[in-house]
Design a protein around this motif. Structure first.
Motif, PDB file in Angstrom:
ATOM      1  N   ASP A 148     108.418-112.377 -39.024  1.00  0.00           N
ATOM      2  CA  ASP A 148     108.973-111.477 -40.036  1.00  0.00           C
ATOM      3  C   ASP A 148     108.590-110.034 -39.709  1.00  0.00           C
ATOM      4  OD1 ASP A 148     110.131-113.515 -41.588  1.00  0.00           O
ATOM      5  OD2 ASP A 148     108.197-113.944 -42.525  1.00  0.00           O
ATOM      6  N   LEU A 149     109.595-109.168 -39.615  1.00  0.00           N
ATOM      7  CA  LEU A 149     109.376-107.762 -39.292  1.00  0.00           C
ATOM      8  C   LEU A 149     109.948-106.871 -40.390  1.00  0.00           C
ATOM      9  CD1 LEU A 149     110.425-107.692 -35.514  1.00  0.00           C
ATOM     10  CD2 LEU A 149     108.137-108.016 -36.460  1.00  0.00           C
ATOM     11  N   THR A 150     109.353-105.703 -40.562  1.00  0.00           N
ATOM     12  CA  THR A 150     109.922-104.710 -41.448  1.00  0.00           C
ATOM     13  C   THR A 150     111.165-104.122 -40.760  1.00  0.00           C
ATOM     14  OG1 THR A 150     108.690-102.861 -40.501  1.00  0.00           O
ATOM     15  CG2 THR A 150     107.609-104.134 -42.253  1.00  0.00           C
ATOM     16  N   ARG A 195     101.018-102.552 -34.627  1.00  0.00           N
ATOM     17  CA  ARG A 195     101.400-103.556 -35.623  1.00  0.00           C
ATOM     18  C   ARG A 195     102.425-104.540 -35.063  1.00  0.00           C
ATOM     19  NH1 ARG A 195     102.017 -99.396 -40.794  1.00  0.00           N
ATOM     20  NH2 ARG A 195      99.770 -99.179 -41.221  1.00  0.00           N
ATOM     21  N   LEU A 196     103.372-104.019 -34.297  1.00  0.00           N
ATOM     22  CA  LEU A 196     104.383-104.895 -33.706  1.00  0.00           C
ATOM     23  C   LEU A 196     103.756-105.825 -32.679  1.00  0.00           C
ATOM     24  CD1 LEU A 196     107.392-105.607 -33.520  1.00  0.00           C
ATOM     25  CD2 LEU A 196     107.604-103.848 -31.739  1.00  0.00           C
ATOM     26  N   ARG A 197     102.838-105.304 -31.869  1.00  0.00           N
ATOM     27  CA  ARG A 197     102.165-106.121 -30.860  1.00  0.00           C
ATOM     28  C   ARG A 197     101.371-107.250 -31.511  1.00  0.00           C
ATOM     29  NH1 ARG A 197      99.332-102.258 -27.621  1.00  0.00           N
ATOM     30  NH2 ARG A 197     100.853-102.389 -25.939  1.00  0.00           N
ATOM     31  N   ALA A 198     100.741-106.967 -32.652  1.00  0.00           N
ATOM     32  CA  ALA A 198      99.974-108.004 -33.348  1.00  0.00           C
ATOM     33  C   ALA A 198     100.871-109.147 -33.790  1.00  0.00           C
ATOM     34  CB  ALA A 198      99.255-107.399 -34.554  1.00  0.00           C
ATOM     35  N   LYS A 199     102.091-108.840 -34.183  1.00  0.00           N
ATOM     36  CA  LYS A 199     103.011-109.883 -34.635  1.00  0.00           C
ATOM     37  C   LYS A 199     103.667-110.623 -33.471  1.00  0.00           C
ATOM     38  CE  LYS A 199     104.224-107.775 -39.082  1.00  0.00           C
ATOM     39  NZ  LYS A 199     105.324-107.322 -39.969  1.00  0.00           N
ATOM     40  N   ILE A 200     103.950-109.901 -32.395  1.00  0.00           N
ATOM     41  CA  ILE A 200     104.695-110.490 -31.281  1.00  0.00           C
ATOM     42  C   ILE A 200     103.791-111.189 -30.269  1.00  0.00           C
ATOM     43  CG2 ILE A 200     106.206-109.962 -29.312  1.00  0.00           C
ATOM     44  CD1 ILE A 200     107.614-109.776 -32.001  1.00  0.00           C
ATOM     45  N   ASP A 201     102.637-110.569 -29.955  1.00  0.00           N
ATOM     46  CA  ASP A 201     101.843-111.028 -28.808  1.00  0.00           C
ATOM     47  C   ASP A 201     100.538-111.730 -29.159  1.00  0.00           C
ATOM     48  OD1 ASP A 201     103.545-110.307 -26.783  1.00  0.00           O
ATOM     49  OD2 ASP A 201     102.675-108.322 -26.481  1.00  0.00           O
ATOM     50  N   GLU A 202     100.048-111.583 -30.375  1.00  0.00           N
ATOM     51  CA  GLU A 202      98.728-112.133 -30.697  1.00  0.00           C
ATOM     52  C   GLU A 202      98.706-113.643 -30.476  1.00  0.00           C
ATOM     53  OE1 GLU A 202      95.608-112.221 -34.444  1.00  0.00           O
ATOM     54  OE2 GLU A 202      97.030-110.565 -34.240  1.00  0.00           O
ATOM     55  N   GLY A 203      97.723-114.090 -29.691  1.00  0.00           N
ATOM     56  CA  GLY A 203      97.552-115.516 -29.421  1.00  0.00           C
ATOM     57  C   GLY A 203      98.500-116.085 -28.382  1.00  0.00           C
ATOM     58  N   GLN A 204      99.300-115.247 -27.745  1.00  0.00           N
ATOM     59  CA  GLN A 204     100.281-115.718 -26.770  1.00  0.00           C
ATOM     60  C   GLN A 204      99.738-115.593 -25.342  1.00  0.00           C
ATOM     61  OE1 GLN A 204     103.157-117.131 -27.432  1.00  0.00           O
ATOM     62  NE2 GLN A 204     103.268-116.730 -29.629  1.00  0.00           N
ATOM     63  N   HIS A 210     103.676-103.762 -23.579  1.00  0.00           N
ATOM     64  CA  HIS A 210     102.651-103.205 -22.703  1.00  0.00           C
ATOM     65  C   HIS A 210     102.622-101.680 -22.794  1.00  0.00           C
ATOM     66  CE1 HIS A 210     102.516-107.201 -20.894  1.00  0.00           C
ATOM     67  NE2 HIS A 210     103.839-107.152 -20.871  1.00  0.00           N
ATOM     68  N   THR A 211     101.406-101.152 -22.623  1.00  0.00           N
ATOM     69  CA  THR A 211     101.197 -99.708 -22.620  1.00  0.00           C
ATOM     70  C   THR A 211     101.053 -99.223 -21.183  1.00  0.00           C
ATOM     71  OG1 THR A 211     100.033 -99.826 -24.737  1.00  0.00           O
ATOM     72  CG2 THR A 211      99.705 -97.841 -23.409  1.00  0.00           C
ATOM     73  N   VAL A 212     101.803 -98.199 -20.856  1.00  0.00           N
ATOM     74  CA  VAL A 212     101.640 -97.529 -19.561  1.00  0.00           C
ATOM     75  C   VAL A 212     100.949 -96.205 -19.864  1.00  0.00           C
ATOM     76  CG1 VAL A 212     102.800 -96.589 -17.538  1.00  0.00           C
ATOM     77  CG2 VAL A 212     103.740 -98.606 -18.683  1.00  0.00           C
ATOM     78  N   ARG A 213      99.679 -96.152 -19.553  1.00  0.00           N
ATOM     79  CA  ARG A 213      98.852 -95.021 -19.979  1.00  0.00           C
ATOM     80  C   ARG A 213      99.426 -93.685 -19.513  1.00  0.00           C
ATOM     81  NH1 ARG A 213      94.412 -96.460 -22.466  1.00  0.00           N
ATOM     82  NH2 ARG A 213      93.545 -98.562 -22.167  1.00  0.00           N
TER      83      ARG A 213
END
Length: 225
Positions: A148-150, A195-204, A210-213
């Motif tokens: 579920d996303l906003t 916040r999006l990464r926590a919903k999409i990637d957490e535990g995967q 990904h962040t490109v610094r």
């Protein structure tokens, strides 16, 4: 998809803009017929929602002039519900006619139907690894799990997925998702990505965001190890 709403009543236009944007559309507003015709001629819209009783140039006049150059689907939205008015609007080249007062869910269904008549701009389903984004129903799944996303999170994910494997800068993301100029002192993009990464990637085991610094962010499958 992009919609033009030509409506002179401020509360109605604000209501339509809010509802359509929450449903995933980009929305431009015009408060009179002359401005509405100008925008309709200058830009390529998927659907135009057009009032009939407008200042400067009424909706029938807008459509009559527009049809000389463009075939953009037009939904008349008006309190003028006489049969003669409906017939006149359709004969001028209108595609649908909805009387006020109206239920937003009905308007949304009609807008979606009209939008599908035009040439498709992209697939209704985007897949990145085991992530699936249903653009019509605005649903997201990772494998068998629904996420579920906003509305803002969905727009951000859609942008990243549509340009998957491409690094997008914070400025590009801010201008596309928030329609704002990027302020280097603002962390709105970083917070939204987190916040999006926590919903999409957490535990995967396979990470997608990904962040490109020093550059920005991208979406593509990579092992967490």
């Amino acid at each position: 998809m992009r919609i033009l709403v030509v409506e002179d009543e401020p509360k109605t236009s604000a209501y339509l803009k809010k509802g359509l944007e929450e449903s995933g559309y980009e929305v431009d507003l015009a408060g009179d017929g002359v401005r509405g015709l100008q925008l309709a001629q200058e830009h390529n819209y998927d659907v135009i929602v057009l009032d009939v009783m407008l200042p400067m140039l009424d909706g029938f006049g807008v459509l009559q002039r527009l049809r000389k150059t463009k075939s953009t689907p037009v939904l008349f939205l008006t309190a003028r519900d006489d049969v003669a008015d409906r017939v006149h609007g359709l004969e001028l080249g209108g595609d649908d006619y909805l009387a006020k007062p109206f239920a937003f869910v009905e308007l949304l269904a009609r807008v979606r139907t009209l939008a599908r008549r035009g040439p498709p701009r992209e697939s209704e389903l985007i897949a990145v690894g085991d992530l699936e984004i249903d653009l019509i129903r605005r649903r997201v799944r990772r494998g068998t799990t629904r996420i579920d996303l906003t509305p803002r999170e969905f727009s951000l994910l859609h942008l990243l997925a549509r340009r998957q494997a491409e690094v997008l800068s914070r400025t590009q993301i801010a201008s596309s998702v928030w329609d704002m100029n990027f302020d280097s002192d603002s962390n709105v993009v970083e917070v939204a990505i987190r916040r999006l990464r926590a919903k999409i990637d957490e535990g995967q085991p396979i990470r997608l965001i990904h962040t490109v610094r020093g550059v920005g962010y991208l979406l593509e499958p990579r092992s967490a190890n």
